[in-house]
Design a protein around this motif. Structure first.
Motif, PDB file in Angstrom:
ATOM      1  N   LEU A 221      43.751  40.087  42.217  1.00 21.89           N
ATOM      2  CA  LEU A 221      42.835  40.915  42.992  1.00 21.89           C
ATOM      3  C   LEU A 221      42.750  40.433  44.438  1.00 21.89           C
ATOM      4  O   LEU A 221      42.807  41.237  45.382  1.00 21.89           O
ATOM      5  N   GLU A 222      42.628  39.128  44.635  1.00 25.64           N
ATOM      6  CA  GLU A 222      42.549  38.596  46.001  1.00 25.64           C
ATOM      7  C   GLU A 222      43.839  38.865  46.760  1.00 25.64           C
ATOM      8  O   GLU A 222      43.812  39.258  47.938  1.00 25.64           O
ATOM      9  N   LEU A 223      44.965  38.646  46.088  1.00 24.88           N
ATOM     10  CA  LEU A 223      46.249  38.877  46.744  1.00 24.88           C
ATOM     11  C   LEU A 223      46.400  40.342  47.136  1.00 24.88           C
ATOM     12  O   LEU A 223      46.870  40.649  48.244  1.00 24.88           O
ATOM     13  N   ALA A 224      45.986  41.261  46.273  1.00 28.47           N
ATOM     14  CA  ALA A 224      46.104  42.692  46.567  1.00 28.47           C
ATOM     15  C   ALA A 224      45.279  43.066  47.788  1.00 28.47           C
ATOM     16  O   ALA A 224      45.734  43.826  48.651  1.00 28.47           O
ATOM     17  N   LYS A 225      44.078  42.541  47.899  1.00 25.98           N
ATOM     18  CA  LYS A 225      43.209  42.857  49.041  1.00 25.98           C
ATOM     19  C   LYS A 225      43.779  42.279  50.335  1.00 25.98           C
ATOM     20  O   LYS A 225      43.820  42.974  51.369  1.00 25.98           O
TER      21      LYS A 225
END
Length: 541
Positions: A221-225
């Motif tokens: 999730l952090e990487l996607a954002k």
């Protein structure tokens, strides 16, 4: 890729003005919530952790889930090697699951990536009469997975057509009882199945939904954002540059009848080349789309037949001296066309890419296609349905946009693949038919201007003596055939798969621009929210 409009010679455009104007020239985006350098370092760290996730996946189902989430989150292009390895292992490993979601997910992922898998894998979910069992309707997640997977069908797969109808019926009936995020995903799929959805738009939706999943992975999730916001920052810079380029170009050529759609044309190139490292291809493709829009609007009931012939002759000569052949109002455009193609060639050459000859040739071809259409109109020729479609595939610019976009990719698109596209394979024709038919349905829903070329809808009605409803229904079935042909193209020569995927990416733009019988290119307010989501509004960290 411009759609067909009509103007009266000598008068300003009757099209809607640009939604954006100088917005992207003046827009100052919100500062990144952390400094860009820190974000990029963090991305590298998170990507390393994702690679470890792949190494920790020992079961096929876990590998499939990871690949699927990465695709939904728009991160798959960072892990092509790991995904290809995982899919090879999934294909070769024994798989005997009776879980509908898992079986359908495996089917979809493998077919998406060019690995043939038989629809017989769904036989285990059928009764003695060969129909899908009613008990699987108790698994909405599995039913949604089946619905999306079945849309990767090819010609002759009636069992998958039946699966689509079965799943659609039951998903519609249960919509009111589903909880989010599944309810939102079902609603989107019923509007447009996942294999026909532009993935970057899906990414925005999925990021907000993924955090609602109790089992979500915070690393992903952090990487996607971070990845989305970094990309958006880059795209804003490109949009600023593109808007400045267009402003100077439009003021110089002075063609007031041309649609001002530079942002929408950038979005079109972004759909095909969204990855960060294809920035040059993305910008070149956007400029080419703008030039094609000018050509389209000039030929479409603006230039006289004599002026169309002059333009064609000048384009075949492709030389500055040919400017003398043209009427005054087209001289500056022709000069800018030659100048911009030369500049594009120079930009490509800086990276060792000398495929500009492909782009020049496609533009010359495009002038020929437009001239033929203008001659039909001038002579009041009423083409047969097949004649109209064959030319319409060319005037909708799919072959030209595909060749030019891939030529701009340099070594990432080998010459063999580029020559395949130039040869007008089934995939290009199928993509062109989808675009032409969707465009014509959208145009037919508007008041038609007198004197314009007949659309495929009108030709079918005239040839078969049927109503507009019957003609549109028939053309709708031909659009479905086009999607099947595109799916079939995935299973040819694997060396051509990168080119096939770019053709499919382009096809994914057509529902975005022409879905629901609307023309969101000409009437661009319909695209405003999508453009804001992709380029203006960052995702909160």
């Amino acid at each position: 890729m411009a759609s067909r409009g009509a103007t009266t010679p000598g008068k300003p455009s009757s099209f809607e003005p640009s939604v954006w104007g100088d917005f992207f020239i003046n827009y100052e985006p919100q500062p990144l919530q952390s400094c860009e350098e820190w974000m990029r370092v963090r991305v590298i760290k998170l990507k390393e952790e994702v690679c470890m996730l792949f190494k920790g996946c020992n079961r096929a189902v876990r590998k499939m889930m990871l690949v699927d989430v990465l695709q939904h989150l728009g991160l798959d292009h960072h892990f092509e090697e790991q995904i290809n390895t995982a899919l090879s292992e999934i294909l070769e490993s024994e798989f005997s699951s009776y879980n509908l979601h898992d079986v359908a997910l495996r089917f979809r992922l493998l077919r998406e990536h060019g690995c043939w898998i038989s629809p017989d894998v769904f036989d285990k979910f059928k009764d003695e009469n060969g129909s899908l069992r009613e008990d699987i309707t108790k698994e909405p997640r599995g039913l949604l997975s089946l619905y999306n997977a079945a849309h990767l069908l090819v010609h002759g797969e009636t069992s998958l057509e039946e699966a689509i109808a079965f799943a659609r019926h039951h998903l519609k009936s249960m919509r009111g009882s589903l909880k989010s995020p599944l309810a939102k995903q079902v609603k989107r799929a019923l509007h447009l199945p996942l294999p026909r959805t532009y993935r970057r738009v899906e990414t925005v939706h999925f990021i907000s939904e993924y955090k609602e999943d109790e089992g979500h992975n915070p690393i992903l999730l952090e990487l996607a954002k971070l990845d989305f916001n970094l990309h958006q920052h880059l795209h804003l810079k490109e949009l600023k540059s593109m808007t400045k380029w267009w402003k100077e170009l439009s003021e110089f050529i002075g063609l007031s009848y041309v649609r001002d759609r530079v942002v929408e044309n950038y979005l079109w190139s972004f759909v095909v080349h969204y990855e960060e490292h294809f920035g040059l291809a993305r910008v070149i493709s956007a400029k080419i789309n703008v030039l094609l829009t000018i050509m389209d609007d000039t030929h479409d009931d603006h230039a006289t037949i004599e002026e169309c012939q002059m333009l064609h002759e000048a384009a075949q000569r492709w030389d500055g001296s040919a400017i003398s052949l043209l009427p005054e109002y087209l001289k500056r455009f022709y000069k800018e066309l030659l100048g911009n193609i030369k500049e594009i060639g120079d930009e490509m050459a800086t990276s060792g890419n000398y495929k500009i000859a492909y782009i020049k040739k496609q533009f010359q071809n495009q002038f020929s296609y437009y001239l033929q259409e203008a001659q039909w109109t001038h002579k009041c020729h009423k083409p047969s349905f097949d004649e109209q479609v064959n030319l319409g595939v060319m005037t909708i610019c799919v072959p030209t946009v595909s060749v030019c976009g891939m030529a701009a990719m340099g070594d990432a698109m080998p010459k063999e693949a580029l020559d395949w596209v130039v040869g007008l394979p089934d995939a290009i024709i199928a993509s062109g038919k989808i675009a032409r038919f969707m465009n014509d349905i959208a145009a037919f829903n508007r008041v038609k201007s007198k004197g314009g070329a007949a659309s495929s809808v009108e030709c079918y009605m005239a040839e078969h003596g049927v109503t507009r409803e019957v003609a549109i229904a028939k053309i709708g079935s031909l659009i479905e055939d086009g999607w099947k042909s595109l799916n079939q193209a995935r299973f040819g020569d694997r060396a051509l798969l990168p080119a096939v995927q770019r053709v499919i990416n382009l096809a994914l733009s057509f529902p975005l621009y022409y879905g629901g019988g609307n023309d969101a290119f000409t009437f661009s307010t319909r695209l405003r929210e999508t453009i804001e989501i992709l380029f203006v509004n960052p995702i909160p960290m």
